[in-house]
Design a protein around this motif. Sequence first.
Motif, PDB file in Angstrom:
ATOM      1  N   ARG A 114      11.164  17.950  11.044  1.00  0.00           N
ATOM      2  CA  ARG A 114      11.841  18.868  11.958  1.00  0.00           C
ATOM      3  C   ARG A 114      13.353  18.925  11.692  1.00  0.00           C
ATOM      4  O   ARG A 114      13.971  19.992  11.737  1.00  0.00           O
ATOM      5  N   TYR A 115      13.972  17.737  11.423  1.00  0.00           N
ATOM      6  CA  TYR A 115      15.434  17.722  11.230  1.00  0.00           C
ATOM      7  C   TYR A 115      15.837  18.566  10.021  1.00  0.00           C
ATOM      8  O   TYR A 115      16.890  19.210  10.009  1.00  0.00           O
ATOM      9  N   LYS A 116      14.942  18.606   8.984  1.00  0.00           N
ATOM     10  CA  LYS A 116      15.262  19.416   7.811  1.00  0.00           C
ATOM     11  C   LYS A 116      15.159  20.902   8.144  1.00  0.00           C
ATOM     12  O   LYS A 116      15.980  21.711   7.688  1.00  0.00           O
ATOM     13  N   LEU A 162      20.403  22.164  16.544  1.00  0.00           N
ATOM     14  CA  LEU A 162      20.548  20.958  15.713  1.00  0.00           C
ATOM     15  C   LEU A 162      21.364  19.897  16.450  1.00  0.00           C
ATOM     16  O   LEU A 162      21.012  18.706  16.432  1.00  0.00           O
ATOM     17  N   TYR A 209      19.248  18.339  19.153  1.00  0.00           N
ATOM     18  CA  TYR A 209      18.267  17.428  18.548  1.00  0.00           C
ATOM     19  C   TYR A 209      18.929  16.102  18.164  1.00  0.00           C
ATOM     20  O   TYR A 209      18.366  15.023  18.389  1.00  0.00           O
ATOM     21  N   ALA A 210      20.124  16.183  17.571  1.00  0.00           N
ATOM     22  CA  ALA A 210      20.821  14.956  17.153  1.00  0.00           C
ATOM     23  C   ALA A 210      21.184  14.093  18.353  1.00  0.00           C
ATOM     24  O   ALA A 210      21.098  12.859  18.287  1.00  0.00           O
ATOM     25  N   LYS A 255      17.789   9.885  14.216  1.00  0.00           N
ATOM     26  CA  LYS A 255      17.631  10.832  13.117  1.00  0.00           C
ATOM     27  C   LYS A 255      18.984  11.286  12.533  1.00  0.00           C
ATOM     28  O   LYS A 255      19.018  12.020  11.549  1.00  0.00           O
ATOM     29  N   ARG A 279      19.617  10.639   8.877  1.00  0.00           N
ATOM     30  CA  ARG A 279      18.822  11.475   7.971  1.00  0.00           C
ATOM     31  C   ARG A 279      19.401  12.897   7.914  1.00  0.00           C
ATOM     32  O   ARG A 279      19.387  13.528   6.855  1.00  0.00           O
ATOM     33  N   ILE A 280      19.875  13.379   9.082  1.00  0.00           N
ATOM     34  CA  ILE A 280      20.511  14.708   9.105  1.00  0.00           C
ATOM     35  C   ILE A 280      21.717  14.700   8.173  1.00  0.00           C
ATOM     36  O   ILE A 280      21.923  15.623   7.369  1.00  0.00           O
TER      37      ILE A 280
END
Length: 711
Positions: free
Chosen positions: A14-16, A39, A42-43, A49, A52-53
């Motif tokens: 999802r993060y990608k 985004l 989400y962060a 995550k 990874r972002i």
Amino acid sequence: MTGVCGCCGALRPRYKRLVDNIFPEDPEDGLVKANMEKLTFYALSAPEKLDRIGAYLSERLSRDVARHRYGYVCIAMEALDQLLMACHCQSINLFVESFLKMVRKLLEADKPNLQILGTNSFVKFANIEEDTASYHRSYDFFVSRFSEMCHSSYEDPDIRTKIRMAGINGLQGVVRKTVNDDLQSNIWDPQHMDKIVPSLLFNLQSGEGTESRSPSPLQASEKEKESPAELTERCFRELLGRAAYGNIKNAVTPVLMHLDNHSLWEGKTFAVRCFKIIMYSIQSQHSHLVIQQLLGHLDANSKNSATVRAGIVEVLLEAAAIASSGSVGPTVLEVFNTLLRQLRLSVDYELTGSYDASGNIGIKIIKTHEERQLQEAVIRTIGSFANTLPTYQRSEVMLFIMGKIPVPGVHPALTNAGSGGCEGIRMIQIMLLKSLVQVTTGFQTTNMLTALPNSFLEPLLSFSLMEDPEVRLLVLTILLSVIDRHDNTPKFSSISIISDISVLKLKVDKCSRQDNLFMKKHAQQLYRHIYLACKEQSSGPQHFETLYTLLALISMELANEEVVVDLIRLALALQELAQTNEESLSVYNRCAVHALSAAYLNLICQLTTVPTFCQHIHEVIEMRQKEVPFLLPEDVFIENPKLPASLEKLEGDVLFQQSKITEVLGGSGYNTDRLATPYIPQFTGNTHLSTCTRTCAQLLLRSQRRSHLKL
């Protein structure tokens, strides 16, 4: 749109997908704000995550840089900036690593726009206060790269300016990020300061025409604020303002080295500007550390050219003027010892013509006029430092300098009778006495016993008996500075007969108990040296004017009834000295002594306010004006004195009569027995000292006469 097949897109993390969605199809459209908000949410919701972002954004940015897709590069950096501003969780450190990796990638690029973009992002990051500490982050690369950018030599001048300003902003960001973080490598270490400070000074030089006159450049126009020089000055001030006690040395040492390496001491202007910025920016209690470094640097350059040493001394002069009172630090005498040592070295260089003590002429040629300029600069600097000291410390400095003045016959190392030795002694004496003049200027004390202790007064007065007229004049000037506590000296700048002294608006205070004790102890010394000074053949108008001022100041600052009586006796003794001429004085000197005596008696009679005394003095002066005007100051102390060819013994009403003065003052309660007794100088134990000084002066004068005859 993102280069990923629709059937596989749903399988991507999802993060990608969220990261991919912030990039538009056309980079000119800019960041997709709605998707950026998703985004960011989400962060914040899944902080684990965040690293990874960051890693994925870094991967995309590296690919876009390699493919020259600079529009997407700008979007990626904008996204990173927004995420940094929004997220302050414990996982931020791993995200920051990805961020710094991307900034580094941009700074390493050849394109100026990418370098500037990376710098701007770093500056935004530097202004963020992180909630968690980082144990392994390093900023060494950024210090080096931003320093390189400060020295950019790009062909296009506009782009070159932008790159340099970006470098300056970057260095400012590094300092802000690391200066208060104990876990980071110390930004004050020499390895970092040796890059940061020279880079700032390099850009500061471009604005050398705009001198820093105040603690901050707040009055600069907006256009000037955007110049590299003004930006550099603000950055440099911030750096110095953050320096703690232990960091001052590391911050100032690169400045000294930069000025050395680029020969900037000789011009003085830029060096002075740099240290004005330093002195205004650091905490005031640290000022003495800068001064000590400058003094050490002056010592290290002892064998450098006079212009370099003079430049360092001029900087010291400015630093002392800015430094607050007492900021010379705990080693006050060491400051003056260093300056006096430089003064003495300069005299040695001037006399020997070489920086080599053995007398071997080296490559460098000593220029006498440059050494003289250095000596004057050192003397001014000594005075500037003295002005920052409280009275008790200034008294210590006066004693310290007096102890450094060479006296032939007392200092064994100076007993060589050669003309070079005597000339060197004379020059050092004059330089140190000039230093004392600077130290005593503006000196204020309530207790004359502590201001002029015997250990200072006796050697000082011994120099007043030297044959050298310049030395004698300097001694008299020092005495005036110490005795004058009410700024009366300028009112006696010239000798004249003043019919009404009220126009002078003199400030006269009642003599204190301490002043009475001082005069009881030292009065006869002062009278004797005034009397003997009038017997000197080489005395000129300045000497007699200074002696008149000294007599006047003693009358106003230190006089009780007994002192007034003794001063009148001294003035009458001077008249007798000029009248009998046992010392074979010239006509000018005899007339000058007569004029001095008349001017002083005219002053003291008005200070005593005894009408009959004033009447007698004024009658004699009126008679002189009619018959012998050359015995009054108005005819003597002028450019072309109106003197007779010879001066016969005078009699009658043109002389002040001791018997008459005794009679009129006795009627007002003064001691008639003492008044009726002629003044005779009393000699004490310091005669040997003055005899020795006179012997060396006579040797010097003889050698000079011989050299003139040879010529």
